[in-house]
Motif scaffolding. Structure first.
Motif, PDB file in Angstrom:
ATOM      1  N   PHE A  17       0.703  -1.193  -0.034  1.00 50.90           N
ATOM      2  CA  PHE A  17       0.278  -0.080  -0.068  1.00 50.90           C
ATOM      3  C   PHE A  17       0.812   1.214  -0.007  1.00 50.90           C
ATOM      4  O   PHE A  17       0.282   2.172  -0.238  1.00 50.90           O
ATOM      5  CB  PHE A  17      -0.933   0.042   1.243  1.00 50.90           C
ATOM      6  CG  PHE A  17      -1.970  -1.078   1.059  1.00 50.90           C
ATOM      7  CD1 PHE A  17      -3.145  -0.891   0.305  1.00 50.90           C
ATOM      8  CD2 PHE A  17      -1.802  -2.290   1.753  1.00 50.90           C
ATOM      9  CE1 PHE A  17      -4.223  -1.954   0.371  1.00 50.90           C
ATOM     10  CE2 PHE A  17      -2.770  -3.213   1.721  1.00 50.90           C
ATOM     11  CZ  PHE A  17      -3.886  -3.238   0.966  1.00 50.90           C
ATOM     12  N   GLY A  18       2.106   1.283   0.399  1.00 49.89           N
ATOM     13  CA  GLY A  18       2.903   2.401   0.619  1.00 49.89           C
ATOM     14  C   GLY A  18       4.020   2.656  -0.467  1.00 49.89           C
ATOM     15  O   GLY A  18       4.961   3.326  -0.246  1.00 49.89           O
ATOM     16  N   ASP A  59      10.348  17.034  20.329  1.00 48.12           N
ATOM     17  CA  ASP A  59       9.216  16.738  20.047  1.00 48.12           C
ATOM     18  C   ASP A  59       8.960  15.127  19.712  1.00 48.12           C
ATOM     19  O   ASP A  59      10.142  14.555  19.354  1.00 48.12           O
ATOM     20  CB  ASP A  59       8.679  17.062  18.435  1.00 48.12           C
ATOM     21  CG  ASP A  59       8.459  18.751  18.721  1.00 48.12           C
ATOM     22  OD1 ASP A  59       7.981  19.085  19.879  1.00 48.12           O
ATOM     23  OD2 ASP A  59       8.338  19.367  17.652  1.00 48.12           O
ATOM     24  N   LYS A  60       7.896  14.315  19.734  1.00 49.93           N
ATOM     25  CA  LYS A  60       7.708  13.085  19.448  1.00 49.93           C
ATOM     26  C   LYS A  60       7.712  12.708  17.846  1.00 49.93           C
ATOM     27  O   LYS A  60       6.966  13.362  17.276  1.00 49.93           O
ATOM     28  CB  LYS A  60       6.580  12.559  20.137  1.00 49.93           C
ATOM     29  CG  LYS A  60       6.228  11.084  20.004  1.00 49.93           C
ATOM     30  CD  LYS A  60       5.075  10.582  20.998  1.00 49.93           C
ATOM     31  CE  LYS A  60       5.103   9.217  21.034  1.00 49.93           C
ATOM     32  NZ  LYS A  60       6.127   8.373  21.512  1.00 49.93           N
ATOM     33  N   LEU A  61       8.602  11.749  17.809  1.00 47.96           N
ATOM     34  CA  LEU A  61       8.827  11.365  16.406  1.00 47.96           C
ATOM     35  C   LEU A  61       7.595  10.295  16.043  1.00 47.96           C
ATOM     36  O   LEU A  61       7.596   9.344  16.692  1.00 47.96           O
ATOM     37  CB  LEU A  61      10.202  10.822  16.039  1.00 47.96           C
ATOM     38  CG  LEU A  61      10.267  10.337  14.657  1.00 47.96           C
ATOM     39  CD1 LEU A  61      10.302  10.993  13.686  1.00 47.96           C
ATOM     40  CD2 LEU A  61      11.743   9.394  14.641  1.00 47.96           C
ATOM     41  N   THR A  62       6.829  10.410  15.103  1.00 49.47           N
ATOM     42  CA  THR A  62       5.817   9.309  14.623  1.00 49.47           C
ATOM     43  C   THR A  62       6.265   9.066  13.230  1.00 49.47           C
ATOM     44  O   THR A  62       6.574   9.545  12.386  1.00 49.47           O
ATOM     45  CB  THR A  62       4.508   9.879  14.767  1.00 49.47           C
ATOM     46  OG1 THR A  62       4.232  11.145  13.847  1.00 49.47           O
ATOM     47  CG2 THR A  62       4.011  10.223  16.029  1.00 49.47           C
ATOM     48  N   ILE A  63       6.069   7.781  13.223  1.00 44.89           N
ATOM     49  CA  ILE A  63       6.260   7.152  11.737  1.00 44.89           C
ATOM     50  C   ILE A  63       5.296   6.179  11.467  1.00 44.89           C
ATOM     51  O   ILE A  63       4.683   5.466  12.258  1.00 44.89           O
ATOM     52  CB  ILE A  63       7.500   5.968  11.644  1.00 44.89           C
ATOM     53  CG1 ILE A  63       8.820   6.741  12.354  1.00 44.89           C
ATOM     54  CG2 ILE A  63       7.759   5.651  10.178  1.00 44.89           C
ATOM     55  CD1 ILE A  63       9.938   5.815  12.683  1.00 44.89           C
ATOM     56  N   VAL A  64       4.534   6.732  10.395  1.00 39.27           N
ATOM     57  CA  VAL A  64       3.223   5.737   9.906  1.00 39.27           C
ATOM     58  C   VAL A  64       3.664   4.574   8.845  1.00 39.27           C
ATOM     59  O   VAL A  64       4.616   4.805   8.232  1.00 39.27           O
ATOM     60  CB  VAL A  64       2.243   6.827   9.494  1.00 39.27           C
ATOM     61  CG1 VAL A  64       1.865   7.782  10.329  1.00 39.27           C
ATOM     62  CG2 VAL A  64       2.757   7.443   8.299  1.00 39.27           C
ATOM     63  N   ASP A  65       2.823   3.701   8.631  1.00 40.49           N
ATOM     64  CA  ASP A  65       3.002   2.767   7.725  1.00 40.49           C
ATOM     65  C   ASP A  65       2.817   3.173   6.262  1.00 40.49           C
ATOM     66  O   ASP A  65       3.574   3.101   5.411  1.00 40.49           O
ATOM     67  CB  ASP A  65       1.837   1.517   7.853  1.00 40.49           C
ATOM     68  CG  ASP A  65       2.120   0.640   9.149  1.00 40.49           C
ATOM     69  OD1 ASP A  65       3.221   0.691   9.325  1.00 40.49           O
ATOM     70  OD2 ASP A  65       1.318   0.305   9.351  1.00 40.49           O
TER      71      ASP A  65
END
Length: 139
Positions: A17-18, A59-65
């Motif tokens: 999907f990515g 800051d909080k690091l966010t990683i998405v699919d």
């Protein structure tokens, strides 16, 4: 020996999907899930960097699919999550808010914000008190 590839495995999901090679699959998926809610169907997507950049080191690091933008500049985030934990609903909202807030730079008007959709596919029940298998929330 035949060993099926499990689409719930993170790297397989991200590949399906990515990636630009499979963007048609993502387009079909988004239209199937969101078609009734979208003013116009998704016709093309740009796959975006899955890292949500931090403004400061604290800051909080966010990683998405999967993160994508369509031709109408709408943002889409798709996640697969196999483990449901108590703070997951808060994490879902945080990831959406993080993606939504990244649209504007200093001096830009709030009217430039575009709709932002996040889809989470869960392997377990998040809201056990609710009978529905799918939940839709709108801000």
């Amino acid at each position: 020996m035949y060993r099926p590839i499990d689409p719930k495995v993170d790297c397989v999901f991200k590949t399906l999907f990515g990636s630009e090679d499979h963007s048609e699959l993502l387009i079909d998926f988004l239209n199937a899930l969101l078609g009734d809610e979208l003013p116009a169907p998704v016709t093309a997507v740009d796959i975006l960097n899955p890292y949500n950049e931090r403004e400061t080191l604290d800051d909080k690091l966010t990683i998405v699919d999967v993160k994508a933008r369509d031709a109408q500049r709408r943002l889409f985030q798709v996640e697969i999550q196999l483990l449901v934990f108590p703070e997951l609903s808060t994490r879902i909202l945080y990831a959406w808010a993080d993606l939504y807030s990244q649209q504007l730079q200093s001096g830009q008007d709030y009217s430039e914000l575009q709709p932002t959709y996040t889809i989470w596919l869960l392997d377990q029940t998040l809201f056990t008190a609710r009978a529905e298998y799918a939940h839709r929330f709108t801000l």
